[in-house]
Design an enzyme around this catalytic site. Structure first.
Site, PDB file in Angstrom:
ATOM      1  N   SER A 453      33.380  10.661  35.312  1.00 51.64           N
ATOM      2  CA  SER A 453      32.365  11.361  34.536  1.00 51.64           C
ATOM      3  C   SER A 453      31.214  10.385  34.333  1.00 51.64           C
ATOM      4  O   SER A 453      31.421   9.276  33.845  1.00 51.64           O
ATOM      5  CB  SER A 453      32.938  11.766  33.181  1.00 51.64           C
ATOM      6  OG  SER A 453      34.132  12.499  33.374  1.00 51.64           O
ATOM      7  N   ASP A 675      36.001  18.607  30.049  1.00 53.59           N
ATOM      8  CA  ASP A 675      35.936  17.750  31.225  1.00 53.59           C
ATOM      9  C   ASP A 675      37.155  16.851  31.099  1.00 53.59           C
ATOM     10  O   ASP A 675      37.092  15.798  30.473  1.00 53.59           O
ATOM     11  CB  ASP A 675      34.630  16.936  31.172  1.00 53.59           C
ATOM     12  CG  ASP A 675      34.499  15.963  32.340  1.00 53.59           C
ATOM     13  OD1 ASP A 675      35.200  16.137  33.349  1.00 53.59           O
ATOM     14  OD2 ASP A 675      33.700  15.015  32.220  1.00 53.59           O
ATOM     15  N   TRP A 677      41.086  15.329  32.560  1.00 56.58           N
ATOM     16  CA  TRP A 677      41.885  14.913  33.714  1.00 56.58           C
ATOM     17  C   TRP A 677      43.171  14.286  33.218  1.00 56.58           C
ATOM     18  O   TRP A 677      43.317  14.025  32.021  1.00 56.58           O
ATOM     19  CB  TRP A 677      41.095  13.920  34.564  1.00 56.58           C
ATOM     20  CG  TRP A 677      40.757  12.656  33.851  1.00 56.58           C
ATOM     21  CD1 TRP A 677      41.548  11.541  33.771  1.00 56.58           C
ATOM     22  CD2 TRP A 677      39.566  12.362  33.101  1.00 56.58           C
ATOM     23  NE1 TRP A 677      40.909  10.585  33.024  1.00 56.58           N
ATOM     24  CE2 TRP A 677      39.705  11.050  32.600  1.00 56.58           C
ATOM     25  CE3 TRP A 677      38.404  13.078  32.816  1.00 56.58           C
ATOM     26  CZ2 TRP A 677      38.728  10.427  31.825  1.00 56.58           C
ATOM     27  CZ3 TRP A 677      37.426  12.457  32.038  1.00 56.58           C
ATOM     28  CH2 TRP A 677      37.586  11.150  31.558  1.00 56.58           C
TER      29      TRP A 677
END
Ligand SMILES: Cc1cc2nc3c(=O)[nH]c(=O)nc-3n(C[C@H](O)[C@H](O)[C@H](O)COP(=O)(O)OP(=O)(O)OC[C@H]3O[C@@H](n4cnc5c(N)ncnc54)[C@H](O)[C@@H]3O)c2cc1C
Ligand SMILES: NC(=O)c1ccc[n+]([C@@H]2O[C@H](COP(=O)([O-])OP(=O)(O)OC[C@H]3O[C@@H](n4cnc5c(N)ncnc54)[C@H](OP(=O)(O)O)[C@@H]3O)[C@@H](O)[C@H]2O)c1
Ligand SMILES: Cc1cc2nc3c(=O)[nH]c(=O)nc-3n(C[C@H](O)[C@H](O)[C@H](O)COP(=O)(O)O)c2cc1C
Ligand SMILES: *[C@@H]1O[C@H](CO)[C@@H](O)[C@H](O)[C@H]1NC(C)=O
Ligand SMILES: *[C@@H]1O[C@H](CO)[C@@H](O)[C@H](O)[C@H]1NC(C)=O
Ligand SMILES: *[C@@H]1O[C@H](CO)[C@@H](O)[C@H](O)[C@H]1NC(C)=O
Ligand SMILES: CC(=O)N[C@H]1CO[C@H](CO)[C@@H](O)[C@@H]1O
Length: 678
Positions: A453, A675, A677
């Site tokens: 990111s 966002d 992960w």
């Protein structure tokens, strides 16, 4: 408010949509189309590197019907794949067809005219199989985006006569589990096509390989019955590529790690994408944490002159390189000369995919740049390699692990997955296993790009991209130390390496993680650990907007780390932003500063959210705040969502279902973005 998530109107600047060719190289993400932003004020000199040859002109056929007719294929397996799993499954299914006297081909929907689906019935006993992965918020992969749009837009399409089946790839931990596969399955039926076998659902959070194998075991007999054919009964492995060795070759024609095309010594040319990554010089590489045994790092990549544009919230993809020590050990264990120049050529000459990775190349390059040698191999790799174990016990164990028996599954789970055994560890721990290296290279999956990111704002740093990452290193149950490929490679990217600038092959992936269109909207950012990354960009951008005299709404940050004195990332920057009232509320949870590990009520970000629930609810419910969550998907993102549910229930006086619906609505409106992960 509904337009709040609209990104700035930059789409016109998008010059070329990236096209996906034979090898999909990316990893992951929120399925988003990639745009190339070409406009920059002043062309600047492009760093000296190697130039890209124009690709050999390939006369690509966009008609799969013609191609199938010409090559006598009756089964076509389309894949929607980002990181290669769906593609690999498609290849295996099309290879399987041979066992039943049929001929299959794997196909990238982006390369073909999908409008021809209604014509597949022109081919006798034909079947379309779809292996579709899901990304983001139930989105298709990049290469299936056009197909998805086509399905959505064409209500009048008549697919009567098309026989199909779908295997879907997903991950239970995501909200929109297998959404793309389910959609394709349902939509094709709506358009008149005939489902000849039930939708298969693969869960990457469980054992995707197993889900696939069990589905496939039932699928083929059903196909045989449908078409009235019988298995030829040959279960032995079928090689897809043949080895060619070169003893006398012009080394300029040998790939040395180039991602897409062979380079010669000239200048790099935009546009830069996954097939043509930009070699970005590293200008900063510093450790972020003050103490502790982890290494958290801040990197800056220089994109001057590349014409690369990005927005806050986008991701940067980097192509890492495998550890040379690991590569050398593999060479030793297999007893081969890694510097031999080879090519693996597809035995199916009609296939669009001529080689599993760029060829000709050396084994060393293949293992270093093109193949994933660090993750535990899938069971199909074990199955195919079993034949090369001279000890029958090893052979039996490998076959067992690849089987669907309960003991086999348990053995694979504990011996491979839980012990984090990569291919080297397997070869070391099964000394009788001596596979030929070319077959191993055929079976291993491709090394994937890693995403980060972006931790900067292009408004403030138009020529540089910042990364905030934690170096992955852990000890396995077998006592080995496993090192994350990309993070360890990045850590060693010194700003000057023998007087040269170290470079990183990279490109940008657009995301939908965007600040509100109106600066006056409040934003609530929740990002513990490295989840702070995109918010550094957001904060820079809000500060810049403020400097421009814009009316900037509340900017609230919830951050968390282990120890205030150790891993409080960007402490100075955050406190400065708070002083300048760019951040209007800075809330930090320290999880391990309590004495005697007494867990107080404020250890994690979600606890701080609960403590501030009145203020949060006011921002969300009355002031149209946008909520952003970044970082760990496995636990944190879920726990935060639960906390927000509870706040909505309590302060919005809602039932559990109403609260769930409320949060869902925020997501569909683009006011709750993640966002994450793992
Ligand atoms: C959209 C997106 C954005 C991302 N943004 C960022 C970011 O801003 N910053 C960041 O640091 N990362 C980010 N990541 C993660 C990043 O892409 C990489 O996955 C990460 O840096 C690890 O890469 P690696 O090559 O070093 O590790 P790999 O070689 O890929 O190894 C990682 C694997 O090792 C295993 N593993 C790791 N730790 C352990 C353990 N303790 N025990 C057992 N197994 C373990 C896991 O299977 C894990 O998948 C992002 C990922 C995505 C998808
Ligand atoms: N698979 C997992 O279980 C898991 C968990 C965390 C991170 N990760 C991944 O590991 C990598 C390293 O993470 P990082 O270095 O950025 O984070 P980190 O430094 O390990 O964690 C940041 C902060 O988040 C806290 N935290 C742990 N669990 C949480 C939860 N359920 N909800 C809210 N906060 C929580 C941590 O507390 P404590 O550590 O003190 O509990 C710490 O204070 C990342 O890639 C991340 O995605 C995976
Ligand atoms: C960033 C990211 C987002 C994902 N989003 C979803 C999702 O929304 N729903 C789902 O079912 N699976 C999701 N997945 C899981 C993938 O679909 C799954 O891992 C699949 O096997 C990937 O296939 P591929 O390698 O062919 O791209 C996601 C995976 C990643 C890494
Ligand atoms: C398809 O099958 C029909 C009927 O069995 C046959 O007449 C025709 O020739 C076949 N077409 C092809 C292309 O094989
Ligand atoms: C599709 O399946 C049906 C039977 O379910 C069969 O009659 C038809 O011939 C098949 N179509 C093609 C193109 O193979
Ligand atoms: C998805 O699947 C993988 C297994 O490959 C697992 O490690 C991960 O935690 C799962 N969840 C997410 C959010 O990726
Ligand atoms: C992390 C690491 O060790 N990378 C190495 C991988 O191999 C190449 C080529 O052999 C080396 O240059 C890298 O340093």
């Amino acid at each position: 408010m509904d337009h709040d998530t609209t990104t700035e109107p930059v789409a016109q600047e998008a010059e070329a949509l990236f096209t996906n060719m034979d090898l999909l190289l990316f990893s992951l993400i929120i399925g988003i189309v990639i745009y190339w932003f070409m406009s920059r004020k002043k062309p600047e000199p492009i760093p000296e590197f190697k130039k890209i040859d124009t690709p050999a002109p390939t006369s690509r056929e966009t008609s799969f019907i013609e191609k199938m007719k010409k090559t006598g294929k009756n089964i076509i397996v389309f894949y929607g794949s980002q990181t290669g799993t769906a593609e690999e499954f498609s290849n295996r299914l099309s290879k399987d067809a041979q066992r039943y006297g049929m001929k299959g081909m794997a196909a990238d929907p982006e390369e073909y005219d999908m409008g021809e689906l209604s014509r597949l019935s022109e081919i006798n006993n034909s079947l379309a199989i779809f292996c579709m992965a899901t990304y983001g918020e139930g989105d298709p992969t990049d290469n299936a985006q056009d197909f998805y749009d086509w399905l959505q837009e064409n209500d009048d399409e008549d697919l009567t006569g098309l026989n199909y089946t779908v295997f879907s790839l997903g991950n239970k931990t995501y909200e929109h589990y297998n959404a793309m596969g389910k959609y394709v399955d349902k939509r094709l039926e709506e358009l008149g096509a005939k489902r000849i076998f039930d939708l298969g659902l693969g869960d990457d959070d469980g054992n995707l390989e197993e889900d696939f194998v069990s589905w496939r075991e039932q699928f083929w007999p059903a196909v045989c019955e449908h078409f009235g054919v019988e298995a030829l009964g040959d279960e032995s492995s079928i090689r897809q590529y043949e080895l060619k060795e070169f003893t006398d070759i012009n080394m300029n024609k040998v790939f040395t790690g180039e991602i897409g095309r062979l380079k010669s010594f000239e200048v790099q040319k935009p546009p830069f994408d996954s097939k043509n990554p930009f070699m970005a010089p590293v200008t900063v590489n510093r450790r972020l944490n003050k103490a502790g045994d982890r290494h958290l790092m801040h990197l800056e990549l220089d994109i001057t002159g590349s014409k690369i544009r990005y927005e806050s919230g986008d991701h940067v993809a980097v192509f890492p390189t495998n550890d040379s020590a690991l590569v050398n050990k593999l060479g030793q264990v297999l007893g081969v000369d890694l510097d031999l120049v080879i090519s693996l050529n597809n035995l199916d000459e009609e296939s669009n995919k001529k080689h599993p990775f760029p060829c000709p190349t050396t084994y060393r390059t293949a293992l270093t740049h093109y193949l994933d040698i660090s993750h535990p191999p899938r069971t199909n790799v074990l199955y195919e390699l079993a034949q090369y174990a001279s000890d029958p016990k090893d052979q039996e164990n490998m076959r067992k692990m690849a089987s669907s028996s309960p003991e086999g599954k348990a053995l694979y789970q504990s011996w491979v997955l839980e012990s984090c055994r990569n291919i080297l560890a397997i070869l070391e721990d099964m000394p009788s296993l001596k596979p030929p290296i070319d077959h191993l290279c055929e079976l291993l999956p491709r090394l994937q790009a890693r995403y980060y990111s972006i931790a900067s704002s292009s408004k403030v740093h138009p020529n540089s991209i910042h990364i905030c990452a934690v170096v992955v290193e852990y000890q396995t149950k077998t006592g080995r130390v496993n090192k994350g490929v990309a993070t360890n490679w990045l850590k060693n990217k010194l700003v000057t390496d023998n007087g040269h600038k170290a470079t990183v092959p990279m490109y940008i992936r657009k995301s939908q993680f965007r600040l509100p269109f109106k600066a006056s909207n409040p934003v609530i950012m929740i990002g513990p650990g490295t989840g702070i990354a995109p918010f550094m960009g957001f904060i820079q951008e809000r500060g810049w907007l403020k400097e421009q005299g814009k009316d900037v709404g509340e900017t609230v940050l919830y951050y968390g780390c282990r120890h205030k004195m150790e891993d409080y990332l960007y402490q100075e920057e955050l406190e400065e932003a708070e002083q300048k009232v760019v951040i209007t509320q800075l809330n930090v949870a320290f999880s391990r500063d309590q004495e005697h590990k007494v867990r107080l009520s404020t250890v994690y970000v979600q606890h701080l959210l609960k403590n501030n629930k009145e203020n949060l609810w006011k921002l969300i419910h009355l002031e149209n705040a946008h909520i952003y969550v970044c970082g760990d998907a496995r636990n944190m993102a879920k726990d935060v969502q639960t906390a927000l549910h509870e706040i909505a229930e309590e302060l919005g006086d809602m039932t559990r279902t109403q609260a769930t619906d409320y949060i869902k609505k925020l997501m569909t409106k683009g006011r709750y973005s993640q966002d994450v992960w793992s």
